[in-house]
Design a protein around this motif. Structure first.
Motif: not given
Length: 217
Positions: A1-6, A166-169, A178-180, A182-194
């Motif tokens: 959780x600390x890493x996510x907060x950071x 940009x985050x993923x690469x 954490x960067x990977x 941070x980029x991959x999770x939003x992409x997945x959530x965007x795809x599911x939401x869309x």
């Protein structure tokens, strides 16, 4: 959780910016795909002699590696969002074109004959009979394409197009999980939401008679 907060404390503002870049690239390519592929699909129904050729060309383009297409446009359009949008637009063409062609082609000929008997013009038959009946199939193609584009848009990072890629690469290059994430999770959530939003839109756009037949109304 600390890493996510950071991560959010360090990259929160940038994450918001990259998400909007990602959506802009994806939706721009999707809009171009709809504007070009839907009318072209309708036209091909009227031109059966060349329909196979055009569909074949679109299918061949779909088999090209995405990075190869991105690289192809660099000498022509440079780097940035424009070549990324153009490349993704080409990838969006086939599913929308194919579904539009199939949807319009499979409209009951008896309904078209009845509309002619009512004195409808060709334009009226297209807008009032063919398109409403083909909407479920067309929307299915648009929905599938939109979800694909959200994933493919990550590759825009390779040519300076921005987005969540940009985050993923950067994470891959810097060995930063954490960067990977941070980029991959939003992409997945965007795809599911869309996919969910377009699913609702597809249902709303489907004529009531078809929904009643399916038991969805």
């Amino acid at each position: 959780m600390d890493s996510i907060g950071n991560f959010f404390s360090e990259y929160g503002a940038l994450l918001f910016e990259k998400t909007w870049e990602h959506l802009f690239i994806s939706f721009a390519a999707l809009a171009l795909g709809v504007i070009v592929a839907v009318p072209l699909g309708i036209l091909l129904v009227r031109l059966p002699k060349i329909a196979g050729l055009i569909m074949g060309i679109a299918g061949v383009v779909q088999t090209f590696p995405s990075l190869a297409i991105l690289a192809f446009f660099i000498p022509l359009l440079g780097i940035g969002k424009v070549p990324a949008i153009v490349a993704l637009f080409l990838y969006s063409m086939l599913p929308i074109l194919r579904n539009t062609y199939i949807g319009v082609k499979n409209v009951d000929p008896n309904l078209l004959e009845a509309s002619r008997g009512m004195g409808m013009t060709a334009f009226q038959r297209t807008t009032r009979v063919e398109l409403p009946l083909a909407v479920p199939v067309i929307m299915a193609g648009i929905r599938m394409t939109a979800v694909y584009l959200i994933g493919w848009a990550t590759l825009a990072s390779f040519i300076g197009g921005g987005g969540l890629g940009d985050f993923i690469f950067d994470g891959l290059n810097l060995f930063r999980p954490d960067l990977i994430i941070g980029g991959a999770v939003p992409v997945t959530l965007l795809a599911i939401l869309l996919d969910w939003i377009l699913g609702k839109l597809e249902k709303a756009a489907t004529p009531l008679g078809i929904r009643l037949e399916r038991g969805e109304a």
